[in-house]
Design a protein around this motif. Sequence first.
Motif, PDB file in Angstrom:
ATOM      1  N   ASP A 102       4.584  -7.219 -29.109  1.00 48.29           N
ATOM      2  CA  ASP A 102       3.404  -7.678 -30.141  1.00 48.29           C
ATOM      3  C   ASP A 102       2.062  -7.956 -29.662  1.00 48.29           C
ATOM      4  O   ASP A 102       1.810  -8.079 -28.523  1.00 48.29           O
ATOM      5  N   ILE A 103       1.098  -7.997 -30.549  1.00 53.50           N
ATOM      6  CA  ILE A 103      -0.145  -7.903 -30.115  1.00 53.50           C
ATOM      7  C   ILE A 103      -0.728  -9.237 -29.371  1.00 53.50           C
ATOM      8  O   ILE A 103      -1.504  -8.863 -28.472  1.00 53.50           O
ATOM      9  N   PHE A 104      -0.112 -10.034 -29.525  1.00 52.91           N
ATOM     10  CA  PHE A 104      -0.581 -11.499 -28.693  1.00 52.91           C
ATOM     11  C   PHE A 104       0.471 -11.676 -27.610  1.00 52.91           C
ATOM     12  O   PHE A 104       0.510 -12.796 -27.127  1.00 52.91           O
ATOM     13  N   ASN A 105       1.382 -10.706 -27.120  1.00 56.82           N
ATOM     14  CA  ASN A 105       2.055 -10.818 -26.129  1.00 56.82           C
ATOM     15  C   ASN A 105       3.146 -12.137 -26.246  1.00 56.82           C
ATOM     16  O   ASN A 105       3.784 -12.596 -25.214  1.00 56.82           O
ATOM     17  N   THR A 106       3.639 -12.388 -27.311  1.00 52.53           N
ATOM     18  CA  THR A 106       4.652 -13.559 -27.278  1.00 52.53           C
ATOM     19  C   THR A 106       6.060 -12.931 -26.728  1.00 52.53           C
ATOM     20  O   THR A 106       6.708 -13.904 -26.115  1.00 52.53           O
ATOM     21  N   SER A 107       6.248 -11.713 -26.620  1.00 51.33           N
ATOM     22  CA  SER A 107       7.400 -11.032 -26.207  1.00 51.33           C
ATOM     23  C   SER A 107       7.315 -11.242 -24.636  1.00 51.33           C
ATOM     24  O   SER A 107       8.194 -11.056 -23.848  1.00 51.33           O
ATOM     25  N   LYS A 108       6.074 -11.156 -24.172  1.00 52.79           N
ATOM     26  CA  LYS A 108       6.035 -11.416 -22.437  1.00 52.79           C
ATOM     27  C   LYS A 108       6.180 -10.042 -21.846  1.00 52.79           C
ATOM     28  O   LYS A 108       6.603 -10.100 -20.753  1.00 52.79           O
ATOM     29  N   THR A 109       5.986  -8.909 -22.630  1.00 56.09           N
ATOM     30  CA  THR A 109       6.430  -7.761 -22.031  1.00 56.09           C
ATOM     31  C   THR A 109       5.368  -6.705 -21.756  1.00 56.09           C
ATOM     32  O   THR A 109       5.507  -5.794 -21.065  1.00 56.09           O
ATOM     33  N   TRP A 110       4.156  -7.152 -21.984  1.00 53.25           N
ATOM     34  CA  TRP A 110       2.841  -6.041 -21.749  1.00 53.25           C
ATOM     35  C   TRP A 110       2.614  -5.739 -20.298  1.00 53.25           C
ATOM     36  O   TRP A 110       2.486  -4.643 -20.109  1.00 53.25           O
ATOM     37  N   ASP A 111       2.777  -6.843 -19.566  1.00 54.30           N
ATOM     38  CA  ASP A 111       2.413  -6.730 -18.004  1.00 54.30           C
ATOM     39  C   ASP A 111       3.456  -5.559 -17.437  1.00 54.30           C
ATOM     40  O   ASP A 111       2.860  -4.367 -16.916  1.00 54.30           O
ATOM     41  N   LYS A 112       4.761  -5.500 -17.850  1.00 53.79           N
ATOM     42  CA  LYS A 112       5.682  -4.597 -17.377  1.00 53.79           C
ATOM     43  C   LYS A 112       5.582  -3.347 -18.048  1.00 53.79           C
ATOM     44  O   LYS A 112       5.654  -2.382 -17.217  1.00 53.79           O
ATOM     45  N   VAL A 113       5.380  -3.180 -19.336  1.00 49.28           N
ATOM     46  CA  VAL A 113       5.180  -1.973 -19.880  1.00 49.28           C
ATOM     47  C   VAL A 113       4.150  -1.310 -19.647  1.00 49.28           C
ATOM     48  O   VAL A 113       4.009   0.000 -18.990  1.00 49.28           O
ATOM     49  N   LEU A 114       2.985  -1.815 -19.149  1.00 51.14           N
ATOM     50  CA  LEU A 114       1.790  -1.158 -18.898  1.00 51.14           C
ATOM     51  C   LEU A 114       1.953  -0.851 -17.265  1.00 51.14           C
ATOM     52  O   LEU A 114       1.345   0.227 -16.677  1.00 51.14           O
ATOM     53  N   ALA A 115       2.667  -1.697 -16.379  1.00 55.01           N
ATOM     54  CA  ALA A 115       2.656  -1.548 -14.973  1.00 55.01           C
ATOM     55  C   ALA A 115       3.722  -0.169 -14.626  1.00 55.01           C
ATOM     56  O   ALA A 115       3.397   0.779 -13.776  1.00 55.01           O
ATOM     57  N   VAL A 116       4.761  -0.104 -15.647  1.00 56.81           N
ATOM     58  CA  VAL A 116       5.612   1.039 -15.365  1.00 56.81           C
ATOM     59  C   VAL A 116       5.048   2.138 -16.209  1.00 56.81           C
ATOM     60  O   VAL A 116       4.810   3.340 -15.468  1.00 56.81           O
ATOM     61  N   ASN A 117       4.673   2.163 -17.453  1.00 58.15           N
ATOM     62  CA  ASN A 117       4.482   3.398 -18.116  1.00 58.15           C
ATOM     63  C   ASN A 117       2.942   4.047 -17.827  1.00 58.15           C
ATOM     64  O   ASN A 117       2.804   5.290 -17.977  1.00 58.15           O
ATOM     65  N   LEU A 118       2.201   3.016 -17.793  1.00 57.80           N
ATOM     66  CA  LEU A 118       1.001   3.857 -17.322  1.00 57.80           C
ATOM     67  C   LEU A 118       0.658   3.625 -15.788  1.00 57.80           C
ATOM     68  O   LEU A 118       0.157   4.698 -15.259  1.00 57.80           O
ATOM     69  N   GLY A 119       0.730   2.463 -15.123  1.00 57.46           N
ATOM     70  CA  GLY A 119       0.497   2.215 -13.996  1.00 57.46           C
ATOM     71  C   GLY A 119       1.355   3.029 -12.967  1.00 57.46           C
ATOM     72  O   GLY A 119       0.875   3.602 -11.931  1.00 57.46           O
ATOM     73  N   GLY A 120       2.757   3.169 -13.236  1.00 56.75           N
ATOM     74  CA  GLY A 120       3.633   4.311 -12.668  1.00 56.75           C
ATOM     75  C   GLY A 120       2.884   5.748 -12.578  1.00 56.75           C
ATOM     76  O   GLY A 120       3.183   6.567 -11.585  1.00 56.75           O
ATOM     77  N   VAL A 121       2.471   6.189 -13.519  1.00 58.68           N
ATOM     78  CA  VAL A 121       2.031   7.329 -13.830  1.00 58.68           C
ATOM     79  C   VAL A 121       0.919   7.589 -12.829  1.00 58.68           C
ATOM     80  O   VAL A 121       0.753   8.643 -12.013  1.00 58.68           O
ATOM     81  N   VAL A 122      -0.136   6.603 -12.981  1.00 58.40           N
ATOM     82  CA  VAL A 122      -1.458   6.821 -12.073  1.00 58.40           C
ATOM     83  C   VAL A 122      -1.062   6.620 -10.794  1.00 58.40           C
ATOM     84  O   VAL A 122      -1.546   7.441 -10.071  1.00 58.40           O
TER      85      VAL A 122
END
Length: 279
Positions: A102-122
Motif C-alpha cells: 500500500d502507498i504508505f507501507n502499512t503492510s511493511k513490504t516495500w523494503d523487501k519488494v524493492l530489494a528483491v525485485n529491483l535490487g536483485g536484478v541490478v
Amino acid sequence: MGMDAIGAGKTALVTGGAAGIGLATAQHLARAGMNIVVIDLREELFDAAEATLRADGAAEVWTRKVDVSDLAAIKALEAEVKGHFGGVNVLMCNAGMQPGSDIFNTSKTWDKVLAVNLGGVVSVCQVFVPGMMERGAPGLVINTGSKQGITTPPGDPAYNVSKAGVKVFTEALQHHLRESGSLVSAHLLVPGFVFTDLTRRDRTEKPDGAWTPEQTADFLFESLAKGDFYIICPDNDVTREVDEKRMDWAMHDIIDNRPPLSRWHKDWAEAFEAYAKGN
C-alpha cells in the motif's frame, strides 16, 4: 547475436529458476545441452527441478539457495560459477515476489519488494555482466519485468515501482552493451497473465485466461530469435493490440497532461473504454 550464447557446454544461470517461468526457461536451455545453475530460496523444489533439467539434457545442474538481495552472496556465487564453469553465457534475472503493498507501507513490504525485485536484478547484473563482456563471446541477459511496471495500475504500488525500475535499468543496460560494442545483449521479458506460484493464490487449476510457464518460455525464445528487446507476452485474455492500447493510453497521460492513471479516473474511465474499443 544473443541466441549464439545458447549451446552445448555453455552455462546459464537463472534466478527464481526452481519453478514457473524460470524453470520453463531453464528447460529450453537444458535441451540445448547447457550447464544450468538454478538460484532460488525454495529449497524444497530443488530436487524436482534438478531431475527435470537433467531429463531435458542439461550437461550439469547446480541448485543454490541464494537471496538475490544479498550482494555478498551474489559475489560469492559469481566466483564459484566462474571457477567451475569459466563464467556465464546466459543470465536470467527472474526472481521476484509480490506480497502486496500500500502507498504508505502499512503492510511493511516495500523494503523487501524493492530489494528483491529491483535490487536483485541490478546487483546480479552488476556482478555477472562485466565478466560476460570481458569474455568477448556472445552473451544473453534476460530480465523479467511486468506490465504493471509499464501501465502501473493502482493496487500494488511497491511491485509497480520495482518492475518499472527493472524496465528502466534493462533499457540502460542494453544501451551500454550496444554502445560499447559488446557481444552481450540484454532483453526485457514482460509476461502476461501466467499461472505460477506468484499468481496462484488459492487456485488449484490454471484459469482459462492464463498462459502456462511453458507457453511464456516458448514466446520468449521466439522473440529472442527475432532480436526483440521488449518481449511483451499476450495471454489467453489479452492480445497484443489490447496491450498496445493500454500502453499508449498510459503514455498519453504525460503527453496530454491528463491526471495520472487516468484509465482508472472517474472523469476519464469512459473515454478510455471508448478508445480501447476503437470508438
